[in-house]
Design a protein around this motif. Structure first.
Motif, PDB file in Angstrom:
ATOM      1  N   LEU A  19      27.085  44.836  35.109  1.00 53.64           N
ATOM      2  CA  LEU A  19      28.466  44.089  35.849  1.00 53.64           C
ATOM      3  C   LEU A  19      28.400  42.906  34.160  1.00 53.64           C
ATOM      4  N   GLY A  20      26.853  42.073  34.126  1.00 54.11           N
ATOM      5  CA  GLY A  20      27.291  41.617  32.403  1.00 54.11           C
ATOM      6  C   GLY A  20      27.429  42.269  31.240  1.00 54.11           C
ATOM      7  N   LEU A  21      26.784  43.276  31.070  1.00 60.86           N
ATOM      8  CA  LEU A  21      27.654  44.674  30.598  1.00 60.86           C
ATOM      9  C   LEU A  21      28.574  44.914  30.083  1.00 60.86           C
ATOM     10  N   THR A  22      29.030  45.071  31.896  1.00 60.11           N
ATOM     11  CA  THR A  22      31.147  45.209  31.376  1.00 60.11           C
ATOM     12  C   THR A  22      31.611  43.984  30.945  1.00 60.11           C
ATOM     13  N   GLU A  23      31.059  43.002  30.925  1.00 58.63           N
ATOM     14  CA  GLU A  23      32.048  41.999  30.685  1.00 58.63           C
ATOM     15  C   GLU A  23      31.493  41.636  29.440  1.00 58.63           C
ATOM     16  N   LEU A  24      30.562  42.237  28.606  1.00 63.96           N
ATOM     17  CA  LEU A  24      30.086  41.877  27.421  1.00 63.96           C
ATOM     18  C   LEU A  24      31.006  43.157  26.469  1.00 63.96           C
ATOM     19  N   LEU A  25      31.480  43.879  27.106  1.00 65.17           N
ATOM     20  CA  LEU A  25      31.974  44.809  26.567  1.00 65.17           C
ATOM     21  C   LEU A  25      33.513  44.867  26.016  1.00 65.17           C
ATOM     22  N   ASN A  26      34.549  44.660  27.611  1.00 69.82           N
ATOM     23  CA  ASN A  26      35.354  44.275  27.710  1.00 69.82           C
ATOM     24  C   ASN A  26      35.458  42.816  26.916  1.00 69.82           C
ATOM     25  N   LYS A  27      34.756  41.885  26.132  1.00 73.90           N
ATOM     26  CA  LYS A  27      34.843  40.699  25.387  1.00 73.90           C
ATOM     27  C   LYS A  27      34.676  41.062  24.093  1.00 73.90           C
ATOM     28  N   VAL A  28      33.802  42.023  23.499  1.00 73.23           N
ATOM     29  CA  VAL A  28      34.258  42.647  22.626  1.00 73.23           C
ATOM     30  C   VAL A  28      35.026  43.159  21.522  1.00 73.23           C
ATOM     31  N   PHE A  29      35.514  44.423  23.233  1.00 75.65           N
ATOM     32  CA  PHE A  29      36.302  45.448  22.792  1.00 75.65           C
ATOM     33  C   PHE A  29      37.534  45.932  23.107  1.00 75.65           C
ATOM     34  N   HIS A  30      37.336  45.697  24.487  1.00 74.85           N
ATOM     35  CA  HIS A  30      38.945  45.446  25.001  1.00 74.85           C
ATOM     36  C   HIS A  30      39.001  46.529  25.557  1.00 74.85           C
ATOM     37  N   PRO A  31      37.984  47.950  25.602  1.00 75.23           N
ATOM     38  CA  PRO A  31      38.261  49.161  25.907  1.00 75.23           C
ATOM     39  C   PRO A  31      39.372  49.662  26.955  1.00 75.23           C
ATOM     40  N   ALA A  32      39.375  51.051  26.769  1.00 73.45           N
ATOM     41  CA  ALA A  32      40.292  51.493  27.718  1.00 73.45           C
ATOM     42  C   ALA A  32      40.038  51.433  29.110  1.00 73.45           C
ATOM     43  N   SER A  33      38.362  51.753  28.892  1.00 73.21           N
ATOM     44  CA  SER A  33      37.617  51.737  30.071  1.00 73.21           C
ATOM     45  C   SER A  33      36.243  51.199  30.270  1.00 73.21           C
ATOM     46  N   ILE A  34      35.714  51.173  31.513  1.00 71.49           N
ATOM     47  CA  ILE A  34      34.655  51.588  31.432  1.00 71.49           C
ATOM     48  C   ILE A  34      33.739  51.904  32.268  1.00 71.49           C
ATOM     49  N   GLU A  35      33.386  52.594  32.173  1.00 73.00           N
ATOM     50  CA  GLU A  35      33.082  53.697  33.844  1.00 73.00           C
ATOM     51  C   GLU A  35      31.504  53.032  33.902  1.00 73.00           C
ATOM     52  N   GLU A  36      31.284  52.996  35.579  1.00 64.78           N
ATOM     53  CA  GLU A  36      29.584  52.560  35.419  1.00 64.78           C
ATOM     54  C   GLU A  36      28.594  54.030  36.334  1.00 64.78           C
ATOM     55  N   ALA A  37      27.388  53.980  35.886  1.00 68.69           N
ATOM     56  CA  ALA A  37      26.751  55.411  36.791  1.00 68.69           C
ATOM     57  C   ALA A  37      25.537  54.141  37.083  1.00 68.69           C
ATOM     58  N   SER A  38      24.517  54.402  38.057  1.00 60.64           N
ATOM     59  CA  SER A  38      23.946  53.818  39.253  1.00 60.64           C
ATOM     60  C   SER A  38      23.137  54.682  38.760  1.00 60.64           C
ATOM     61  N   ASP A  39      22.785  56.241  38.799  1.00 59.19           N
ATOM     62  CA  ASP A  39      21.132  57.364  38.790  1.00 59.19           C
ATOM     63  C   ASP A  39      22.228  58.077  37.759  1.00 59.19           C
ATOM     64  N   SER A  40      21.060  58.928  37.520  1.00 57.51           N
ATOM     65  CA  SER A  40      21.472  60.214  36.896  1.00 57.51           C
ATOM     66  C   SER A  40      22.520  61.393  37.328  1.00 57.51           C
ATOM     67  N   ALA A  41      22.912  61.355  38.486  1.00 57.27           N
ATOM     68  CA  ALA A  41      23.630  62.546  39.364  1.00 57.27           C
ATOM     69  C   ALA A  41      25.044  61.834  38.793  1.00 57.27           C
ATOM     70  N   SER A  42      25.311  60.236  38.670  1.00 55.21           N
ATOM     71  CA  SER A  42      26.360  59.968  38.681  1.00 55.21           C
ATOM     72  C   SER A  42      27.387  60.531  37.347  1.00 55.21           C
ATOM     73  N   PHE A  43      25.714  59.436  36.538  1.00 52.65           N
ATOM     74  CA  PHE A  43      26.382  59.642  35.388  1.00 52.65           C
ATOM     75  C   PHE A  43      26.656  61.439  34.777  1.00 52.65           C
ATOM     76  N   GLN A  44      25.750  61.951  35.096  1.00 54.17           N
ATOM     77  CA  GLN A  44      25.812  63.971  34.993  1.00 54.17           C
ATOM     78  C   GLN A  44      27.686  64.022  35.867  1.00 54.17           C
ATOM     79  N   ASN A  45      27.824  63.692  36.053  1.00 51.43           N
ATOM     80  CA  ASN A  45      29.428  63.885  37.275  1.00 51.43           C
ATOM     81  C   ASN A  45      30.530  63.599  36.310  1.00 51.43           C
ATOM     82  N   LEU A  46      30.361  62.503  35.475  1.00 49.67           N
ATOM     83  CA  LEU A  46      30.850  61.644  34.327  1.00 49.67           C
ATOM     84  C   LEU A  46      30.865  62.409  33.926  1.00 49.67           C
ATOM     85  N   VAL A  47      29.664  62.593  32.873  1.00 49.92           N
ATOM     86  CA  VAL A  47      30.139  64.031  31.709  1.00 49.92           C
ATOM     87  C   VAL A  47      30.559  64.752  31.599  1.00 49.92           C
ATOM     88  N   MET A  48      30.428  65.786  33.089  1.00 48.72           N
ATOM     89  CA  MET A  48      30.819  66.998  33.252  1.00 48.72           C
ATOM     90  C   MET A  48      32.399  67.243  33.898  1.00 48.72           C
TER      91      MET A  48
END
Length: 226
Positions: A19-48
């Motif tokens: 949450l803290g990093l997401t808020e910082l990224l939104n503050k600095v960049f205002h990106p199109a989207s910010i996804e979150e992953a809590s483990d390697s499996a969820s990250f792998q799904n995002l990447v694939m």
């Protein structure tokens, strides 16, 4: 790169830290989207995911039950130009060396000041490379010692290409390099592409690491902020 069109991913086991990093990224960049992953499996799904176009990943190196280097390899196999910033709880020389050898774009200690983190984030997004936020010089020397790049011939580089490698290591942008060398930005990009091929590098971080390993640039020149 226009950050408003970028898609970021924060990979960390702890919701509060994400949450803290997401808020910082939104503050600095205002990106199109910010996804979150809590483990390697969820990250792998995002990447694939075929629908996912990711630009920057902030990746916890201490993710429980995960091999961070394997995660980097997986991500880059699907998204070769993906920018990766490693997040570390504390300084670990061995892990840092493995990650530097994989040409990640930056390493940040979680104990770093927010302003330090902002500097690293902006540098990576704008220039593609930044090692900082408390990472000792010994890491760079260790990579030079442990990972020699056989088959690469430093002699293949022209004087102008060596000049550009040094300026890239100083985090100069394409426009800044063009102004310094009195050449057009398009010409700079042409040289950059040739350097990538000649050094077998995949990105700017790889070019800088090649420069360090071949003593074209000094260790201190790639440390942008301490």
């Amino acid at each position: 790169m226009n950050s408003k069109f970028c898609r970021f991913v924060v990979v960390d086991a702890y919701p509060l830290f994400r949450l803290g990093l997401t808020e910082l990224l939104n503050k600095v960049f205002h990106p199109a989207s910010i996804e979150e992953a809590s483990d390697s499996a969820s990250f792998q799904n995002l990447v694939m995911s075929k629908s996912a176009r990711l630009d920057l990943v902030l990746l916890d190196v201490n993710l429980p039950g995960a091999d961070v280097v394997a995660m980097v390899d997986l991500a880059r196999s699907f998204i070769p130009n993906l920018k990766i910033i490693a997040l570390a709880d504390r300084y670990n020389e061995a892990i840092a060396a493995r990650l530097l050898a994989k040409h990640i774009n930056a390493i940040i200690l979680k104990s770093s000041d927010v302003k330090q983190v902002e500097v690293v984030l902006r540098s990576v997004m704008q220039k593609g490379f930044c090692f900082s936020a408390g990472i000792p010089d010994i890491d760079y020397r260790m990579v030079v010692k442990q990972k020699s790049r056989k088959g690469r011939r430093y002699s293949e580089l022209t004087d102008r290409e060596i000049q550009i490698i040094k300026l890239i290591a100083e985090e100069k942008t394409t426009d800044e390099i063009g102004a310094i060398l009195s050449i057009s930005p398009r010409t700079v990009e042409g040289y950059r592409k040739k350097i990538l091929i000649k050094t077998s590098s995949k990105n700017t971080a790889g070019i800088v690491m090649f420069g360090v390993q071949n003593h074209i640039v000094t260790v201190s020149s790639v440390v942008a902020y301490r």
